[in-house]
Design a protein around this motif. Structure first.
Motif: not given
Length: 218
Positions: A1-7, A29-33, A51-57, A89-95
Motif C-alpha cells: 500500500m502506498v503511504p499517504p502523501r500527508y500522513p 494549501a500543502l500541495v501549493d506550498w 510543521e505546517a501540516e502538523e499545525l493545520l491538522a 520563480a515562485a509565481q511560476d511554481a504555483v501557476r
C-alpha cells in the motif's frame, strides 16, 4: 500500500474529526506550498512543511471555513514572508488554470474555471478583457441611452472572455489540434443546424445550444 502523501492530515481524516471540506482546504494549501520547495528565498523546506501540516491538522479539528482560511494565510505569510510580487520563480511554481465541465447539480452543462495567473499573465488578461467588458448600453440615433447594460461586472467579464475566444478562433492563428485547425465542432442533425434550434454535441460530449454564439464559433 502506498503511504499517504500527508500522513498527519490522513490520520485526522481517518479519525473522523475533520470534515472533507476542511481536508480539501488543508491539502490544497500543502500541495501549493510543496511546489515552492525548489524555489530559493523563502522558508519552505521539508521540515517547515511538516510543521505546517502538523499545525493545520490540529487547527482543522477546531476551525473551518473562513477561520481555517485565515490560519492558512498566516502560515503562508510565515513560509513566504515577502510574498510573490517580484518572485517570478515562485509565481511560476504555483501557476495553474483548470477549466472543468460541471456534470451534476443546477449548473450542469456549464464550466468551472479556477486557477492562479502569474503577474504577467494576469496583466495581459486584464488588458485584453477590460475593454471588452465595458458596459454596452442601448442608445438611440442621437446617442441618448435608451436602456442601460443590466449585466454585472462578473457577467460582462465572462462575455468579454467569450468574445476574445471567438476572435481568436476566427483569426485561425492557433496551433493545429490533431492535424486540423483549432475549432469548436458541434454534431447535430441537419434540421437543427439549418434552423439554428435544438442542441449540438461537442467532441468532449458536452451539449451546447445551436442558437446564438454556439453556431457562430468555428
Amino acid at each position: 500500500m502506498v503511504p499517504p502523501r500527508y500522513p498527519v492530515v490522513a490520520a485526522a481524516q481517518a479519525s473522523g474529526e475533520v470534515s472533507w471540506d476542511r481536508i480539501d482546504l488543508v491539502t490544497k494549501a500543502l500541495v501549493d506550498w510543496e511546489k515552492l520547495l525548489p524555489v530559493d528565498g523563502n522558508n519552505v523546506t521539508v521540515e517547515t512543511l511538516a510543521e505546517a501540516e502538523e499545525l493545520l491538522a490540529g487547527q482543522a479539528r477546531v476551525f473551518g471555513g473562513r477561520q481555517l482560511g485565515q490560519v492558512i494565510d498566516r502560515i503562508a505569510g510565515w513560509l513566504v514572508p515577502d510574498g510573490m510580487l517580484d518572485d517570478r520563480a515562485a509565481q511560476d511554481a504555483v501557476r495553474e488554470l483548470e477549466v472543468r465541465p460541471i456534470r451534476r447539480g443546477m449548473h450542469k452543462g456549464m464550466y468551472r474555471v479556477e486557477g492562479r495567473l502569474t503577474g504577467d499573465a494576469g496583466a495581459k488578461a486584464l488588458a485584453m478583457l477590460d475593454p471588452l467588458a465595458k458596459p454596452q448600453p442601448v442608445v438611440d440615433e442621437s446617442g441618448r441611452v435608451v436602456e442601460r447594460d443590466h449585466r454585472d461586472r462578473g457577467q460582462r467579464m465572462h462575455d468579454a472572455l467569450e468574445e476574445a475566444l471567438d476572435r481568436s478562433l476566427r483569426a485561425g492563428e492557433l496551433p493545429a489540434h490533431g492535424g486540423t485547425p483549432a475549432t469548436l465542432i458541434l454534431i447535430a442533425g441537419e434540421d437543427e443546424f439549418v434552423a439554428g434550434t435544438g442542441a449540438g454535441v461537442t467532441e468532449t460530449g458536452d451539449v451546447l445550444p445551436m442558437e446564438g454564439g454556439a453556431r457562430s464559433v468555428g
